[in-house]
Motif scaffolding. Sequence first.
Motif, PDB file in Angstrom:
ATOM      1  N   ARG A   1       2.781  13.462   0.226  1.00 21.14           N
ATOM      2  CA  ARG A   1       2.649  14.279   1.431  1.00 21.14           C
ATOM      3  C   ARG A   1       1.550  13.802   2.385  1.00 21.14           C
ATOM      4  NH1 ARG A   1       3.799  20.370  -0.875  1.00 21.14           N
ATOM      5  NH2 ARG A   1       5.970  19.967  -1.377  1.00 21.14           N
ATOM      6  N   THR A   2       1.274  12.531   2.386  1.00 20.27           N
ATOM      7  CA  THR A   2       0.325  11.959   3.341  1.00 20.27           C
ATOM      8  C   THR A   2       0.985  11.919   4.715  1.00 20.27           C
ATOM      9  OG1 THR A   2      -0.708  10.612   1.647  1.00 20.27           O
ATOM     10  CG2 THR A   2      -1.011   9.899   3.904  1.00 20.27           C
ATOM     11  N   ALA A   3       0.198  12.129   5.755  1.00 18.30           N
ATOM     12  CA  ALA A   3       0.730  12.114   7.117  1.00 18.30           C
ATOM     13  C   ALA A   3      -0.234  11.390   8.039  1.00 18.30           C
ATOM     14  CB  ALA A   3       0.951  13.536   7.612  1.00 18.30           C
ATOM     15  N   PHE A   4       0.253  11.037   9.214  1.00 19.03           N
ATOM     16  CA  PHE A   4      -0.603  10.467  10.239  1.00 19.03           C
ATOM     17  C   PHE A   4      -0.100  10.938  11.591  1.00 19.03           C
ATOM     18  CE2 PHE A   4       2.835   7.522   9.774  1.00 19.03           C
ATOM     19  CZ  PHE A   4       3.072   7.015  11.044  1.00 19.03           C
TER      20      PHE A   4
ATOM     21  N   VAL B   1       0.854  -1.178   0.000  1.00 20.66           N
ATOM     22  CA  VAL B   1       0.000   0.000   0.000  1.00 20.66           C
ATOM     23  C   VAL B   1       0.890   1.227   0.000  1.00 20.66           C
ATOM     24  CG1 VAL B   1      -1.706   1.288   1.309  1.00 20.66           C
ATOM     25  CG2 VAL B   1      -1.795  -1.193   1.267  1.00 20.66           C
ATOM     26  N   LYS B   2       0.629   2.110  -0.906  1.00 23.13           N
ATOM     27  CA  LYS B   2       1.403   3.349  -0.982  1.00 23.13           C
ATOM     28  C   LYS B   2       0.494   4.514  -0.639  1.00 23.13           C
ATOM     29  CE  LYS B   2       4.963   1.845  -4.068  1.00 23.13           C
ATOM     30  NZ  LYS B   2       5.947   2.286  -5.019  1.00 23.13           N
ATOM     31  N   ASP B   3       1.054   5.446   0.129  1.00 23.12           N
ATOM     32  CA  ASP B   3       0.308   6.642   0.486  1.00 23.12           C
ATOM     33  C   ASP B   3       0.467   7.697  -0.597  1.00 23.12           C
ATOM     34  OD1 ASP B   3      -0.639   5.727   2.953  1.00 23.12           O
ATOM     35  OD2 ASP B   3       1.248   6.240   3.930  1.00 23.12           O
ATOM     36  N   ALA B   4      -0.485   8.590  -0.635  1.00 23.74           N
ATOM     37  CA  ALA B   4      -0.415   9.699  -1.585  1.00 23.74           C
ATOM     38  C   ALA B   4       0.713  10.643  -1.193  1.00 23.74           C
ATOM     39  CB  ALA B   4      -1.748  10.447  -1.608  1.00 23.74           C
TER      40      ALA B   4
END
Length: 49
Positions: free
Chosen positions: A6-9, A1-4
């Motif tokens: 500049r995705t953050a958590f 699974v790859k994040d978009a």
Amino acid sequence: VKDAFRTAFALETQHFPDAPNQENFPSIILNPDENYHTTSLYSFSVKND
């Protein structure tokens, strides 16, 4: 699974939700003569495909 791009958590420490209203949960009350101390340790690694 790859994040978009500049995705953050966020990782936020907290006590048990609704603890003041649940007798069987640990107490979150801190009296004036008591100290509160907590440490959060996070460890991350990167796996290259």
